[in-house]
Design a protein around this motif. Sequence first.
Motif, PDB file in Angstrom:
ATOM      1  N   LEU A   1       6.729  -3.713   5.596  1.00 28.50           N
ATOM      2  CA  LEU A   1       5.289  -3.465   5.712  1.00 28.50           C
ATOM      3  C   LEU A   1       4.850  -3.380   7.167  1.00 28.50           C
ATOM      4  O   LEU A   1       4.094  -2.494   7.550  1.00 28.50           O
ATOM      5  CB  LEU A   1       4.487  -4.562   4.998  1.00 28.50           C
ATOM      6  CG  LEU A   1       4.409  -4.455   3.490  1.00 28.50           C
ATOM      7  CD1 LEU A   1       3.819  -5.726   2.889  1.00 28.50           C
ATOM      8  CD2 LEU A   1       3.584  -3.247   3.080  1.00 28.50           C
ATOM      9  N   VAL A   2       5.319  -4.310   7.968  1.00 24.92           N
ATOM     10  CA  VAL A   2       4.954  -4.316   9.386  1.00 24.92           C
ATOM     11  C   VAL A   2       5.475  -3.050  10.053  1.00 24.92           C
ATOM     12  O   VAL A   2       4.753  -2.378  10.801  1.00 24.92           O
ATOM     13  CB  VAL A   2       5.495  -5.578  10.083  1.00 24.92           C
ATOM     14  CG1 VAL A   2       5.319  -5.491  11.589  1.00 24.92           C
ATOM     15  CG2 VAL A   2       4.801  -6.816   9.537  1.00 24.92           C
ATOM     16  N   LYS A   3       6.711  -2.695   9.757  1.00 20.47           N
ATOM     17  CA  LYS A   3       7.313  -1.495  10.334  1.00 20.47           C
ATOM     18  C   LYS A   3       6.536  -0.243   9.928  1.00 20.47           C
ATOM     19  O   LYS A   3       6.214   0.597  10.766  1.00 20.47           O
ATOM     20  CB  LYS A   3       8.769  -1.397   9.865  1.00 20.47           C
ATOM     21  CG  LYS A   3       9.541  -0.236  10.404  1.00 20.47           C
ATOM     22  CD  LYS A   3      10.981  -0.353   9.915  1.00 20.47           C
ATOM     23  CE  LYS A   3      11.633   0.981   9.769  1.00 20.47           C
ATOM     24  NZ  LYS A   3      12.979   0.890   9.197  1.00 20.47           N
TER      25      LYS A   3
ATOM     26  N   GLY B   1      -1.556   1.233  11.938  1.00 25.36           N
ATOM     27  CA  GLY B   1      -1.544  -0.217  12.088  1.00 25.36           C
ATOM     28  C   GLY B   1      -2.220  -0.973  10.959  1.00 25.36           C
ATOM     29  O   GLY B   1      -2.402  -2.177  11.032  1.00 25.36           O
ATOM     30  N   ILE B   2      -2.577  -0.260   9.895  1.00 28.89           N
ATOM     31  CA  ILE B   2      -3.295  -0.887   8.776  1.00 28.89           C
ATOM     32  C   ILE B   2      -2.362  -1.061   7.582  1.00 28.89           C
ATOM     33  O   ILE B   2      -1.648  -0.138   7.203  1.00 28.89           O
ATOM     34  CB  ILE B   2      -4.497  -0.026   8.364  1.00 28.89           C
ATOM     35  CG1 ILE B   2      -5.475   0.092   9.530  1.00 28.89           C
ATOM     36  CG2 ILE B   2      -5.180  -0.586   7.133  1.00 28.89           C
ATOM     37  CD1 ILE B   2      -6.583   1.086   9.307  1.00 28.89           C
TER      38      ILE B   2
ATOM     39  N   VAL C   1       1.266  -0.933   0.480  1.00 28.27           N
ATOM     40  CA  VAL C   1       2.028  -1.963  -0.243  1.00 28.27           C
ATOM     41  C   VAL C   1       2.652  -1.369  -1.499  1.00 28.27           C
ATOM     42  O   VAL C   1       3.836  -1.579  -1.780  1.00 28.27           O
ATOM     43  CB  VAL C   1       1.131  -3.171  -0.598  1.00 28.27           C
ATOM     44  CG1 VAL C   1       1.858  -4.139  -1.508  1.00 28.27           C
ATOM     45  CG2 VAL C   1       0.668  -3.874   0.670  1.00 28.27           C
ATOM     46  N   THR C   2       1.872  -0.585  -2.237  1.00 24.98           N
ATOM     47  CA  THR C   2       2.377   0.032  -3.463  1.00 24.98           C
ATOM     48  C   THR C   2       3.511   1.000  -3.162  1.00 24.98           C
ATOM     49  O   THR C   2       4.543   0.997  -3.835  1.00 24.98           O
ATOM     50  CB  THR C   2       1.237   0.761  -4.198  1.00 24.98           C
ATOM     51  OG1 THR C   2       0.213  -0.187  -4.513  1.00 24.98           O
ATOM     52  CG2 THR C   2       1.725   1.410  -5.477  1.00 24.98           C
ATOM     53  N   ARG C   3       3.325   1.821  -2.145  1.00 21.58           N
ATOM     54  CA  ARG C   3       4.351   2.810  -1.784  1.00 21.58           C
ATOM     55  C   ARG C   3       5.660   2.120  -1.392  1.00 21.58           C
ATOM     56  O   ARG C   3       6.746   2.493  -1.843  1.00 21.58           O
ATOM     57  CB  ARG C   3       3.845   3.683  -0.637  1.00 21.58           C
ATOM     58  CG  ARG C   3       4.781   4.810  -0.272  1.00 21.58           C
ATOM     59  CD  ARG C   3       4.132   5.824   0.654  1.00 21.58           C
ATOM     60  NE  ARG C   3       3.294   5.252   1.691  1.00 21.58           N
ATOM     61  CZ  ARG C   3       3.660   5.115   2.969  1.00 21.58           C
ATOM     62  NH1 ARG C   3       4.849   5.502   3.360  1.00 21.58           N
ATOM     63  NH2 ARG C   3       2.839   4.599   3.840  1.00 21.58           N
ATOM     64  N   LEU C   4       5.548   1.078  -0.572  1.00 20.67           N
ATOM     65  CA  LEU C   4       6.761   0.379  -0.140  1.00 20.67           C
ATOM     66  C   LEU C   4       7.397  -0.420  -1.273  1.00 20.67           C
ATOM     67  O   LEU C   4       8.620  -0.505  -1.359  1.00 20.67           O
ATOM     68  CB  LEU C   4       6.449  -0.528   1.043  1.00 20.67           C
ATOM     69  CG  LEU C   4       6.256   0.215   2.361  1.00 20.67           C
ATOM     70  CD1 LEU C   4       5.846  -0.748   3.461  1.00 20.67           C
ATOM     71  CD2 LEU C   4       7.506   0.952   2.759  1.00 20.67           C
TER      72      LEU C   4
END
Length: 79
Positions: free
Chosen positions: A5-7, A16-17, A23-26
């Motif tokens: 998520l951070v990456k 940067g958001i 979240v869903t995509r990752l």
Amino acid sequence: MKSELVKASKESTAGGIIDDELVTRLARKEVKRREEAIEVYRKAGRAESASREEAEMAVLKAYLPAAMSEQQVEQRSPL
């Protein structure tokens, strides 16, 4: 998941958001990785590793929206 998520949030498209869409995509991406790993582990006879991946996948799926049933899809179909 947190590091992914951070990456991803640092990429130019995310700005940067970290939002629900990211979240869903990752989570979907990580579930797919787990599914592929489970298949490889099973073919290699590594049931313990496959079980670990299945447990991780179950946690990730909790972050995904519920999938529509076939009946719900048919009800929404304009045909």
